[in-house]
Write a protein that holds these residues in place. Structure first.
Motif, PDB file in Angstrom:
ATOM      1  N   SER A   1       0.784  -1.283   0.037  1.00 49.37           N
ATOM      2  CA  SER A   1      -0.117   0.123  -0.126  1.00 49.37           C
ATOM      3  C   SER A   1       0.719   1.233  -0.096  1.00 49.37           C
ATOM      4  O   SER A   1       0.318   2.414  -0.237  1.00 49.37           O
ATOM      5  N   SER A   2       2.257   1.233   0.186  1.00 51.49           N
ATOM      6  CA  SER A   2       2.963   2.368   0.302  1.00 51.49           C
ATOM      7  C   SER A   2       4.108   1.876  -0.458  1.00 51.49           C
ATOM      8  O   SER A   2       5.235   1.719   0.277  1.00 51.49           O
ATOM      9  N   PRO A   3       4.499   2.455  -1.961  1.00 52.21           N
ATOM     10  CA  PRO A   3       5.647   2.313  -2.440  1.00 52.21           C
ATOM     11  C   PRO A   3       6.948   2.851  -1.904  1.00 52.21           C
ATOM     12  O   PRO A   3       8.050   2.332  -1.934  1.00 52.21           O
ATOM     13  N   GLU A   4       6.683   3.893  -1.324  1.00 57.36           N
ATOM     14  CA  GLU A   4       7.693   4.816  -0.622  1.00 57.36           C
ATOM     15  C   GLU A   4       8.134   3.932   0.340  1.00 57.36           C
ATOM     16  O   GLU A   4       9.496   3.891   0.370  1.00 57.36           O
ATOM     17  N   LEU A   5       7.566   3.104   1.213  1.00 57.33           N
ATOM     18  CA  LEU A   5       8.213   2.559   2.130  1.00 57.33           C
ATOM     19  C   LEU A   5       8.620   1.281   1.570  1.00 57.33           C
ATOM     20  O   LEU A   5       9.724   0.703   2.482  1.00 57.33           O
ATOM     21  N   ALA A   6       8.201   0.700   0.730  1.00 58.06           N
ATOM     22  CA  ALA A   6       8.761  -0.176   0.013  1.00 58.06           C
ATOM     23  C   ALA A   6      10.289  -0.102  -0.652  1.00 58.06           C
ATOM     24  O   ALA A   6      11.250  -1.019  -0.548  1.00 58.06           O
ATOM     25  N   PHE A   7      10.493   1.297  -1.158  1.00 52.70           N
ATOM     26  CA  PHE A   7      11.636   1.618  -1.651  1.00 52.70           C
ATOM     27  C   PHE A   7      12.555   1.790  -0.338  1.00 52.70           C
ATOM     28  O   PHE A   7      13.988   1.596  -0.562  1.00 52.70           O
ATOM     29  N   LYS A   8      11.895   2.161   0.729  1.00 48.54           N
ATOM     30  CA  LYS A   8      12.924   2.324   1.954  1.00 48.54           C
ATOM     31  C   LYS A   8      13.493   0.936   2.263  1.00 48.54           C
ATOM     32  O   LYS A   8      14.641   0.885   2.743  1.00 48.54           O
ATOM     33  N   ARG A   9      12.481  -0.085   2.285  1.00 43.81           N
ATOM     34  CA  ARG A   9      12.887  -1.323   2.633  1.00 43.81           C
ATOM     35  C   ARG A   9      13.994  -1.836   1.524  1.00 43.81           C
ATOM     36  O   ARG A   9      14.789  -2.838   1.995  1.00 43.81           O
ATOM     37  N   MET A  10      13.788  -1.446   0.316  1.00 39.57           N
ATOM     38  CA  MET A  10      14.898  -1.827  -0.632  1.00 39.57           C
ATOM     39  C   MET A  10      16.407  -1.465  -0.107  1.00 39.57           C
ATOM     40  O   MET A  10      17.184  -2.061  -0.245  1.00 39.57           O
ATOM     41  N   GLN A  11      16.448  -0.381   0.571  1.00 40.13           N
ATOM     42  CA  GLN A  11      17.630   0.336   1.034  1.00 40.13           C
ATOM     43  C   GLN A  11      18.218  -0.717   2.118  1.00 40.13           C
ATOM     44  O   GLN A  11      19.401  -0.958   2.149  1.00 40.13           O
ATOM     45  N   VAL A  12      17.315  -0.969   2.989  1.00 42.86           N
ATOM     46  CA  VAL A  12      17.710  -1.994   4.034  1.00 42.86           C
ATOM     47  C   VAL A  12      18.247  -3.428   3.356  1.00 42.86           C
ATOM     48  O   VAL A  12      19.451  -3.913   3.754  1.00 42.86           O
ATOM     49  N   VAL A  13      17.626  -3.793   2.408  1.00 41.82           N
ATOM     50  CA  VAL A  13      18.021  -5.120   1.432  1.00 41.82           C
ATOM     51  C   VAL A  13      19.457  -4.920   1.072  1.00 41.82           C
ATOM     52  O   VAL A  13      20.388  -5.772   1.223  1.00 41.82           O
ATOM     53  N   LEU A  14      19.540  -3.843   0.341  1.00 41.33           N
ATOM     54  CA  LEU A  14      20.852  -3.509  -0.283  1.00 41.33           C
ATOM     55  C   LEU A  14      22.136  -3.429   0.758  1.00 41.33           C
ATOM     56  O   LEU A  14      23.141  -3.878   0.494  1.00 41.33           O
ATOM     57  N   LYS A  15      21.829  -2.746   1.946  1.00 44.24           N
ATOM     58  CA  LYS A  15      22.600  -2.629   2.757  1.00 44.24           C
ATOM     59  C   LYS A  15      23.221  -3.977   3.581  1.00 44.24           C
ATOM     60  O   LYS A  15      24.154  -4.354   3.715  1.00 44.24           O
ATOM     61  N   ARG A  16      22.302  -4.981   3.512  1.00 49.14           N
ATOM     62  CA  ARG A  16      22.362  -6.174   4.100  1.00 49.14           C
ATOM     63  C   ARG A  16      23.241  -7.100   2.898  1.00 49.14           C
ATOM     64  O   ARG A  16      24.138  -7.737   3.183  1.00 49.14           O
ATOM     65  N   MET A  17      22.932  -6.972   1.753  1.00 44.82           N
ATOM     66  CA  MET A  17      23.865  -7.332   0.712  1.00 44.82           C
ATOM     67  C   MET A  17      25.269  -7.196   0.661  1.00 44.82           C
ATOM     68  O   MET A  17      26.139  -7.910   0.350  1.00 44.82           O
ATOM     69  N   VAL A  18      25.356  -5.737   0.785  1.00 42.93           N
ATOM     70  CA  VAL A  18      26.696  -5.026   0.879  1.00 42.93           C
ATOM     71  C   VAL A  18      27.529  -6.049   2.120  1.00 42.93           C
ATOM     72  O   VAL A  18      28.545  -6.284   2.144  1.00 42.93           O
TER      73      VAL A  18
END
Length: 243
Positions: A204-221
């Motif tokens: 319901s909130s793509p904005e929050l989903a994009f913020k979640r992407m940042q968390v995923v990317l940090k974990r992958m790094v």
């Protein structure tokens, strides 16, 4: 006199600690017993040995080989860093979750592995209580003994909820991006990898989903499956992503 007082205090503390330890062991044993009964009841109608064939027979099934490797890496780094080496549960993750729950006086954190999440979603309700957690662990042990890591991940990816009524990676890829899983871009794959953490919220909130992407990317790094440069490039590409 003072020496006797401290001796008495020391003995009293030892007695209290022993009582607390005994109480903890009895409580743990009771919840384990309840969990075993709960697992036996669930497994009588849905045996772990038949789970793979049952899930494979459902529509829109995607095999492990057809999943983008970056999606696999993203999910493991974010949801279960030690997935490839643990035997069903991750004691370190459980300990960290327990400390977090004690601080917040809740059961918000569970420390569940991907295997436990699969067991919970397929065999049990989503209610949070200790007996179900024990049952989930027992089921996870059996899943790990019965299936390969690839099969477990495959079942997880095909049953997890992605929000908007989409269950499984195939429905999610089609529903959000109009593609098959193998056709997903790196950015799209990482976007979907973050969704199951709070699917209804992110749907319901793509904005929050994009913020979640940042968390995923940090974990992958952190897990060293992406360089910081690669993560930055994906983050930049996400700005043009249409969901």
């Amino acid at each position: 006199m003072l020496h006797r007082f401290f001796h008495f205090l020391k003995q009293s503390l030892l007695v209290v600690l022993c009582i607390l330890l005994l109480g903890g062991l009895l409580a743990g044993g009771w919840f384990f017993y309840q969990g075993r009964q709960l697992y036996r009841s669930a497994a009588s109608s849905y045996p772990v040995a038949s789970m793979y064939d049952t899930i494979c027979a459902r529509g829109s099934y995607t095999s492990y080989d057809a999943l983008p490797q970056i999606y696999i890496n993203a999910v493991i780094c974010t949801e279960d860093e030690h997935f490839m080496t643990h035997k069903g549960i991750d004691p370190g993750a459980i300990a960290r979750a327990l400390l977090a729950d004690l601080r917040t006086h809740s059961l918000a954190e569970g420390g569940s592995t991907l295997t436990q999440q699969l067991a919970k979603n397929e065999l049990f309700t989503q209610d949070k209580h200790l007996a179900r957690k024990a049952a989930e662990m027992l089921a996870a042990f059996d899943l790990e003994k019965t299936y390969s890591k690839q099969q477990i991940f495959e079942m997880y990816a095909n049953t997890i909820y992605f929000g908007s009524g989409y269950y499984g990676i195939a429905e999610a890829a089609e529903g959000y991006f109009g593609k098959e899983p193998a056709q997903l871009t790196d950015t799209e794959a990482i976007y979907l990898a973050g969704m199951p953490n709070a699917p209804s919220t992110y749907a319901s909130s793509p904005e929050l989903a994009f913020k979640r992407m940042q968390v995923v990317l940090k974990r992958m790094v952190k897990c060293r499956v992406l360089t910081q440069q690669q993560a930055d490039a994906i983050a930049a590409d996400a700005e043009n992503l249409t969901v």
